[in-house]
Scaffold this motif. Structure first.
Motif, PDB file in Angstrom:
ATOM      1  N   PRO A 121      52.022  49.132  36.947  1.00  0.00           N
ATOM      2  CA  PRO A 121      52.632  50.206  36.308  1.00  0.00           C
ATOM      3  C   PRO A 121      51.548  50.529  35.053  1.00  0.00           C
ATOM      4  O   PRO A 121      51.339  51.469  34.748  1.00  0.00           O
ATOM      5  CB  PRO A 121      53.902  50.169  35.737  1.00  0.00           C
ATOM      6  N   THR A 122      51.057  49.380  34.547  1.00  0.00           N
ATOM      7  CA  THR A 122      50.176  49.668  33.305  1.00  0.00           C
ATOM      8  C   THR A 122      48.761  49.349  33.543  1.00  0.00           C
ATOM      9  O   THR A 122      47.875  49.749  32.606  1.00  0.00           O
ATOM     10  CB  THR A 122      50.614  48.632  32.343  1.00  0.00           C
ATOM     11  N   ASP A 123      48.278  49.052  34.563  1.00  0.00           N
ATOM     12  CA  ASP A 123      46.990  48.529  34.884  1.00  0.00           C
ATOM     13  C   ASP A 123      46.425  47.589  33.939  1.00  0.00           C
ATOM     14  O   ASP A 123      45.416  47.307  33.768  1.00  0.00           O
ATOM     15  CB  ASP A 123      46.059  49.851  34.803  1.00  0.00           C
ATOM     16  N   ASP A 124      47.328  46.822  33.436  1.00  0.00           N
ATOM     17  CA  ASP A 124      46.885  45.511  32.478  1.00  0.00           C
ATOM     18  C   ASP A 124      47.510  44.253  33.174  1.00  0.00           C
ATOM     19  O   ASP A 124      48.431  44.205  33.927  1.00  0.00           O
ATOM     20  CB  ASP A 124      47.985  45.649  31.294  1.00  0.00           C
ATOM     21  N   ARG A 125      46.711  43.131  32.812  1.00  0.00           N
ATOM     22  CA  ARG A 125      47.083  41.837  33.215  1.00  0.00           C
ATOM     23  C   ARG A 125      46.857  41.158  32.069  1.00  0.00           C
ATOM     24  O   ARG A 125      46.027  40.549  31.585  1.00  0.00           O
ATOM     25  CB  ARG A 125      45.988  41.440  34.132  1.00  0.00           C
ATOM     26  N   TYR A 126      48.362  40.689  31.602  1.00  0.00           N
ATOM     27  CA  TYR A 126      48.461  39.765  30.603  1.00  0.00           C
ATOM     28  C   TYR A 126      48.320  38.329  31.173  1.00  0.00           C
ATOM     29  O   TYR A 126      49.027  37.937  32.000  1.00  0.00           O
ATOM     30  CB  TYR A 126      49.697  39.851  29.915  1.00  0.00           C
ATOM     31  N   CYS A 127      47.181  37.669  31.222  1.00  0.00           N
ATOM     32  CA  CYS A 127      47.019  36.327  31.719  1.00  0.00           C
ATOM     33  C   CYS A 127      47.292  35.424  30.651  1.00  0.00           C
ATOM     34  O   CYS A 127      46.706  34.835  29.455  1.00  0.00           O
ATOM     35  CB  CYS A 127      45.233  36.394  31.865  1.00  0.00           C
ATOM     36  N   ILE A 128      48.299  34.579  30.782  1.00  0.00           N
ATOM     37  CA  ILE A 128      49.016  33.858  29.793  1.00  0.00           C
ATOM     38  C   ILE A 128      48.993  32.223  30.321  1.00  0.00           C
ATOM     39  O   ILE A 128      49.506  31.998  31.462  1.00  0.00           O
ATOM     40  CB  ILE A 128      50.525  34.329  29.539  1.00  0.00           C
ATOM     41  N   ASN A 129      48.751  31.416  29.407  1.00  0.00           N
ATOM     42  CA  ASN A 129      48.776  29.894  29.729  1.00  0.00           C
ATOM     43  C   ASN A 129      50.171  29.719  29.996  1.00  0.00           C
ATOM     44  O   ASN A 129      50.769  29.724  29.081  1.00  0.00           O
ATOM     45  CB  ASN A 129      48.241  29.234  28.551  1.00  0.00           C
ATOM     46  N   SER A 130      50.423  28.689  30.874  1.00  0.00           N
ATOM     47  CA  SER A 130      51.668  28.343  31.283  1.00  0.00           C
ATOM     48  C   SER A 130      52.138  27.519  30.151  1.00  0.00           C
ATOM     49  O   SER A 130      53.616  27.581  29.630  1.00  0.00           O
ATOM     50  CB  SER A 130      51.733  27.537  32.241  1.00  0.00           C
ATOM     51  N   ILE A 131      51.491  26.621  29.606  1.00  0.00           N
ATOM     52  CA  ILE A 131      51.955  25.819  28.127  1.00  0.00           C
ATOM     53  C   ILE A 131      52.043  26.232  27.122  1.00  0.00           C
ATOM     54  O   ILE A 131      52.806  25.876  26.396  1.00  0.00           O
ATOM     55  CB  ILE A 131      50.638  24.637  28.007  1.00  0.00           C
ATOM     56  N   SER A 132      51.762  27.918  27.099  1.00  0.00           N
ATOM     57  CA  SER A 132      52.455  28.554  25.832  1.00  0.00           C
ATOM     58  C   SER A 132      53.772  29.088  26.115  1.00  0.00           C
ATOM     59  O   SER A 132      54.330  29.854  24.971  1.00  0.00           O
ATOM     60  CB  SER A 132      51.480  29.788  25.665  1.00  0.00           C
ATOM     61  N   LEU A 133      54.343  28.867  27.169  1.00  0.00           N
ATOM     62  CA  LEU A 133      55.665  29.620  27.715  1.00  0.00           C
ATOM     63  C   LEU A 133      56.550  28.474  27.836  1.00  0.00           C
ATOM     64  O   LEU A 133      56.397  27.343  28.443  1.00  0.00           O
ATOM     65  CB  LEU A 133      55.475  30.295  28.681  1.00  0.00           C
ATOM     66  N   THR A 134      57.947  28.938  27.955  1.00  0.00           N
ATOM     67  CA  THR A 134      58.885  28.046  28.318  1.00  0.00           C
ATOM     68  C   THR A 134      59.802  29.319  29.149  1.00  0.00           C
ATOM     69  O   THR A 134      59.880  30.458  28.840  1.00  0.00           O
ATOM     70  CB  THR A 134      60.119  27.624  27.459  1.00  0.00           C
ATOM     71  N   LEU A 135      60.596  29.060  30.358  1.00  0.00           N
ATOM     72  CA  LEU A 135      61.178  29.983  31.093  1.00  0.00           C
ATOM     73  C   LEU A 135      62.739  29.780  31.063  1.00  0.00           C
ATOM     74  O   LEU A 135      63.411  28.652  31.294  1.00  0.00           O
ATOM     75  CB  LEU A 135      60.656  29.820  32.645  1.00  0.00           C
ATOM     76  N   GLU A 136      63.373  30.712  30.611  1.00  0.00           N
ATOM     77  CA  GLU A 136      64.876  30.740  30.446  1.00  0.00           C
ATOM     78  C   GLU A 136      65.513  31.371  31.824  1.00  0.00           C
ATOM     79  O   GLU A 136      65.239  32.554  31.877  1.00  0.00           O
ATOM     80  CB  GLU A 136      65.190  31.404  29.264  1.00  0.00           C
ATOM     81  N   PRO A 137      65.676  30.523  32.782  1.00  0.00           N
ATOM     82  CA  PRO A 137      66.117  31.122  33.987  1.00  0.00           C
ATOM     83  C   PRO A 137      67.464  32.181  33.707  1.00  0.00           C
ATOM     84  O   PRO A 137      68.342  31.881  32.985  1.00  0.00           O
ATOM     85  CB  PRO A 137      66.462  30.122  35.075  1.00  0.00           C
ATOM     86  N   ALA A 138      67.567  33.390  34.518  1.00  0.00           N
ATOM     87  CA  ALA A 138      68.768  34.193  34.479  1.00  0.00           C
ATOM     88  C   ALA A 138      69.968  33.458  35.075  1.00  0.00           C
ATOM     89  O   ALA A 138      69.774  32.424  35.971  1.00  0.00           O
ATOM     90  CB  ALA A 138      68.459  35.548  35.323  1.00  0.00           C
ATOM     91  N   GLU A 139      71.120  33.548  34.479  1.00  0.00           N
ATOM     92  CA  GLU A 139      72.443  32.981  34.942  1.00  0.00           C
ATOM     93  C   GLU A 139      73.097  33.688  36.244  1.00  0.00           C
ATOM     94  O   GLU A 139      72.619  34.752  36.300  1.00  0.00           O
ATOM     95  CB  GLU A 139      73.257  33.096  33.852  1.00  0.00           C
TER      96      GLU A 139
END
Length: 139
Positions: A121-139
């Protein structure tokens, strides 16, 4: 894109960051290194949830904006809140790019690319290092 970067809400000394983060996390988050493509924990993850900054736990992206770009890093078409990230001109490595940093702690996350023809929808690609993130799974 900003040239005047506001002060981060989370401020720590270099020593404090080194104590909190692994050497690999520190290299990416605090020194703007890049993890090798196709090696990150979240590159192919399809888990529904919220992606947070590994350094300060700020919400950055949601899984419903993640898409497969096949670039080697997790890709998102928008942050969960436009105020969650700061976009900063990056002319390192002889290229003109736009760096993405966490607005809360100023940690390096990756880069954003615009107009590459991705079906988002935005024509953007935020290319992010996995090591910069943590994932909080939905409950």
């Amino acid at each position: 894109m900003t040239t005047d970067t506001p002060q981060p809400a989370v401020t720590k000394s270099d020593e404090q960051w080194r104590e909190q983060l692994s050497p690999e996390e520190y290299a990416v988050l605090r020194q703007a290194a890049t993890e090798r493509p196709f090696t990150g924990e979240y590159t192919d993850t399809k888990t529904v949830g919220v992606y947070r900054c590994r350094a300060c736990d700020t919400e950055l992206f949601r899984s419903d904006t993640k898409f497969e770009s096949h670039c080697g890093w997790p890709s998102f078409y928008a942050p969960s809140d436009s105020d969650a990230v700061i976009l900063k001109e990056d002319n390192t490595l002889g290229m003109r790019r736009v760096e993405v940093i966490c607005a809360n702690c100023h940690s390096h996350l990756g880069h954003v690319f615009h107009g590459e023809g991705y079906p988002t929808p935005t024509d953007d690609r935020y290319c992010i290092n996995s090591i910069s993130l943590t994932l909080e799974p939905a409950e």
